[in-house]
Design a protein around this motif. Structure first.
Motif, PDB file in Angstrom:
ATOM      1  N   ARG A  25     -23.893  -9.854 -11.084  1.00 27.43           N
ATOM      2  CA  ARG A  25     -24.764  -9.248 -10.076  1.00 27.43           C
ATOM      3  C   ARG A  25     -24.024  -8.171  -9.275  1.00 27.43           C
ATOM      4  O   ARG A  25     -22.867  -8.343  -8.886  1.00 27.43           O
ATOM      5  CB  ARG A  25     -25.289 -10.321  -9.122  1.00 27.43           C
ATOM      6  CG  ARG A  25     -26.227  -9.773  -8.051  1.00 27.43           C
ATOM      7  CD  ARG A  25     -26.845 -10.886  -7.240  1.00 27.43           C
ATOM      8  NE  ARG A  25     -27.761 -10.372  -6.238  1.00 27.43           N
ATOM      9  CZ  ARG A  25     -28.548 -11.116  -5.467  1.00 27.43           C
ATOM     10  NH1 ARG A  25     -28.518 -12.444  -5.607  1.00 27.43           N
ATOM     11  NH2 ARG A  25     -29.351 -10.568  -4.585  1.00 27.43           N
ATOM     12  N   GLY A  26     -24.700  -7.066  -9.033  1.00 29.13           N
ATOM     13  CA  GLY A  26     -24.123  -5.990  -8.244  1.00 29.13           C
ATOM     14  C   GLY A  26     -24.047  -6.362  -6.778  1.00 29.13           C
ATOM     15  O   GLY A  26     -24.870  -7.121  -6.265  1.00 29.13           O
ATOM     16  N   ALA A  27     -23.059  -5.803  -6.073  1.00 33.48           N
ATOM     17  CA  ALA A  27     -22.831  -6.159  -4.676  1.00 33.48           C
ATOM     18  C   ALA A  27     -24.026  -5.804  -3.788  1.00 33.48           C
ATOM     19  O   ALA A  27     -24.311  -6.492  -2.813  1.00 33.48           O
ATOM     20  CB  ALA A  27     -21.570  -5.462  -4.164  1.00 33.48           C
ATOM     21  N   CYS A  28     -24.733  -4.713  -4.102  1.00 30.00           N
ATOM     22  CA  CYS A  28     -25.851  -4.256  -3.275  1.00 30.00           C
ATOM     23  C   CYS A  28     -27.201  -4.490  -3.938  1.00 30.00           C
ATOM     24  O   CYS A  28     -28.210  -3.914  -3.542  1.00 30.00           O
ATOM     25  CB  CYS A  28     -25.687  -2.767  -2.949  1.00 30.00           C
ATOM     26  SG  CYS A  28     -24.158  -2.373  -2.071  1.00 30.00           S
ATOM     27  N   GLU A  29     -27.248  -5.327  -4.935  1.00 34.54           N
ATOM     28  CA  GLU A  29     -28.476  -5.558  -5.695  1.00 34.54           C
ATOM     29  C   GLU A  29     -29.398  -6.516  -4.945  1.00 34.54           C
ATOM     30  O   GLU A  29     -28.977  -7.584  -4.499  1.00 34.54           O
ATOM     31  CB  GLU A  29     -28.123  -6.148  -7.072  1.00 34.54           C
ATOM     32  CG  GLU A  29     -29.162  -5.910  -8.126  1.00 34.54           C
ATOM     33  CD  GLU A  29     -28.601  -6.113  -9.528  1.00 34.54           C
ATOM     34  OE1 GLU A  29     -29.312  -5.819 -10.488  1.00 34.54           O
ATOM     35  OE2 GLU A  29     -27.438  -6.558  -9.649  1.00 34.54           O
ATOM     36  N   THR A  30     -30.662  -6.145  -4.773  1.00 34.80           N
ATOM     37  CA  THR A  30     -31.618  -6.999  -4.071  1.00 34.80           C
ATOM     38  C   THR A  30     -31.962  -8.216  -4.914  1.00 34.80           C
ATOM     39  O   THR A  30     -31.774  -8.227  -6.132  1.00 34.80           O
ATOM     40  CB  THR A  30     -32.909  -6.235  -3.751  1.00 34.80           C
ATOM     41  OG1 THR A  30     -33.558  -5.893  -4.991  1.00 34.80           O
ATOM     42  CG2 THR A  30     -32.619  -4.970  -2.949  1.00 34.80           C
ATOM     43  N   ARG A  35     -33.187 -10.637  -9.981  1.00 35.25           N
ATOM     44  CA  ARG A  35     -33.925 -11.661 -10.698  1.00 35.25           C
ATOM     45  C   ARG A  35     -34.445 -11.146 -12.035  1.00 35.25           C
ATOM     46  O   ARG A  35     -34.338 -11.806 -13.068  1.00 35.25           O
ATOM     47  CB  ARG A  35     -35.089 -12.137  -9.818  1.00 35.25           C
ATOM     48  CG  ARG A  35     -35.851 -13.313 -10.414  1.00 35.25           C
ATOM     49  CD  ARG A  35     -36.864 -13.870  -9.421  1.00 35.25           C
ATOM     50  NE  ARG A  35     -37.945 -12.932  -9.155  1.00 35.25           N
ATOM     51  CZ  ARG A  35     -38.129 -12.301  -8.023  1.00 35.25           C
ATOM     52  NH1 ARG A  35     -37.273 -12.472  -7.013  1.00 35.25           N
ATOM     53  NH2 ARG A  35     -39.156 -11.471  -7.849  1.00 35.25           N
ATOM     54  N   HIS A  36     -34.980  -9.928 -12.027  1.00 31.70           N
ATOM     55  CA  HIS A  36     -35.509  -9.359 -13.270  1.00 31.70           C
ATOM     56  C   HIS A  36     -34.381  -8.894 -14.202  1.00 31.70           C
ATOM     57  O   HIS A  36     -34.484  -9.061 -15.423  1.00 31.70           O
ATOM     58  CB  HIS A  36     -36.431  -8.187 -12.944  1.00 31.70           C
ATOM     59  CG  HIS A  36     -37.702  -8.598 -12.275  1.00 31.70           C
ATOM     60  ND1 HIS A  36     -38.645  -9.400 -12.878  1.00 31.70           N
ATOM     61  CD2 HIS A  36     -38.198  -8.329 -11.035  1.00 31.70           C
ATOM     62  CE1 HIS A  36     -39.659  -9.597 -12.064  1.00 31.70           C
ATOM     63  NE2 HIS A  36     -39.413  -8.968 -10.927  1.00 31.70           N
ATOM     64  N   ARG A  37     -33.321  -8.306 -13.639  1.00 36.22           N
ATOM     65  CA  ARG A  37     -32.214  -7.845 -14.502  1.00 36.22           C
ATOM     66  C   ARG A  37     -31.491  -9.033 -15.131  1.00 36.22           C
ATOM     67  O   ARG A  37     -31.045  -8.974 -16.287  1.00 36.22           O
ATOM     68  CB  ARG A  37     -31.231  -6.986 -13.698  1.00 36.22           C
ATOM     69  CG  ARG A  37     -30.249  -6.238 -14.608  1.00 36.22           C
ATOM     70  CD  ARG A  37     -29.531  -5.151 -13.837  1.00 36.22           C
ATOM     71  NE  ARG A  37     -28.514  -5.670 -12.956  1.00 36.22           N
ATOM     72  CZ  ARG A  37     -27.260  -5.947 -13.335  1.00 36.22           C
ATOM     73  NH1 ARG A  37     -26.883  -5.742 -14.585  1.00 36.22           N
ATOM     74  NH2 ARG A  37     -26.391  -6.405 -12.475  1.00 36.22           N
TER      75      ARG A  37
END
Length: 357
Positions: A25-30, A35-37
């Motif tokens: 997961r990316g640090a700034c990912e919502t 959830r979808h990625r």
């Protein structure tokens, strides 16, 4: 994994996979975007990595996982920020995401749709003016857009300062913009590599894990032998649980006991009676000693203790590294065996053995 509930259920049953996926997961990912990625990555994992195994040695560049991460970001950028890519890339990611349902994706007006609306209204305007105005609004709403190079295995790069043509390609930027783009590319690449490097490579058991434990079980072998003599030998009336527990405690160690309902062990042969619904596993110093089934925890513990005591009736006991099933896959475990045992048929583990060492 066509729905969010199915993904959540899958991850709850595969905690190691869930922890591995979370490290991507990316640090700034919502939460919504991740959830979808995450579902995109899990659905397509088998096409890029070995089935049943998490990618290993990722710090030395795992090309399959790099490509999968790039595709997942391309798909999310297209769905949630409206970015467009060369046709072969778009065709690939959309096919990979065929069964993923996104019901809350934002709706955006394309350039062609905007031009069509203007013509219908009879407004005299050049395509260039329309395009400039449209993309000003688009950049204002979305902030940045993302693109990949022709090869989908390359790292996703930022291109917020570049302009895009009708076909989804990008026009050359100034030298200053190119420098900025190259800087952003290195930043994103570093973030991706950082995510890859955070995945924990499963620990492998070695002879060093056996040495100290073998010395302990040599002493335990003598202790159990003396207690068997004092109790009149091995027999059906012997309290196996008490004898094993007292022998281990006399050497300043502890007997670790785990219980699980029989129905929760999918890998265990279901040839037990309906009354034998509890499974007990015994360990000492993270070494597997034995397993038993019973209608109560005490019954199951007694059966497991009897099986463990049987090992000490042989000439010698040895600690070995063996393969066992855990959650449907093979894992390494430290197992106590008699020296004559060659290929033991071991039951599945109740817990991940590597978490206990």
């Amino acid at each position: 994994m066509a729905t969010e509930d199915e993904v959540s259920e899958f991850l709850s049953q595969n905690r190691e996979t869930a922890a591995w996926a979370e490290s991507l997961r990316g640090a700034c990912e919502t939460d919504k975007l991740w959830r979808h990625r995450r579902e995109f990555i899990l659905r397509n994992m088998s096409d890029f990595c070995v089935v049943g195994e998490l990618p290993q040695n990722l710090d030395s560049n795992h090309k399959g996982l790099d490509r999968l991460i790039a595709y997942s970001m391309v798909w999310c950028n297209h769905v949630f920020t409206g970015c467009r890519y060369p046709h072969p890339v778009m065709e690939k990611v959309l096919k990979m995401a065929e069964t993923i349902k996104v019901i809350d994706a934002p709706v955006r007006t394309t350039r062609d749709e905007l031009v069509s609306k203007v013509k219908k209204r009879g407004i005299a305007s050049s395509n260039e003016g329309i395009e400039d105005e449209h993309f000003k609004k688009q950049r204002s709403a979305d902030g940045t857009c993302m693109k990949t190079a022709g090869q989908p295995s390359n790292v996703v790069t930022s291109c917020s300062d570049a302009q895009r043509t009708d076909a989804g390609y990008y026009q050359p930027a100034t030298q200053e913009r190119r420098n900025s783009r190259e800087c952003n590319q290195q930043t994103v690449k570093g973030q991706l590599q950082s995510s890859v490097n955070t995945i924990n490579v499963p620990r492998r058991l070695t002879s060093e894990d056996i040495k100290g434990r073998q010395s302990f079980f040599n002493r335990l072998y003598k202790t159990v032998a003396w207690k068997l003599v004092s109790a009149g030998g091995f027999g059906p009336n012997l309290n196996h649980s008490e004898l094993l527990g007292n022998s281990i405690e006399s050497l300043k160690s502890t007997l670790d006991i785990a219980f699980v309902p029989l129905k929760e062990l999918a890998d265990l042969p279901q040839n037990k009676t309906s009354l034998e619904n509890i499974v007990c596993e015994l360990r000492c110093q993270a070494v597997y000693l034995g397993m038993g089934c019973g209608k109560t925890k005490e019954n199951a513990k007694a059966v497991a203790s009897r099986e463990a005591i049987k090992l000490f009736l042989k000439k010698k006991v040895v600690v070995r590294i063996c393969k066992r099933k855990y959650c449907g896959r093979d894992v390494e475990d430290l197992v106590l065996l008699d020296e004559e045992s060659r290929s033991p048929n071991l039951p599945p583990a109740l817990n991940n053995p590597l978490d206990l060492i």
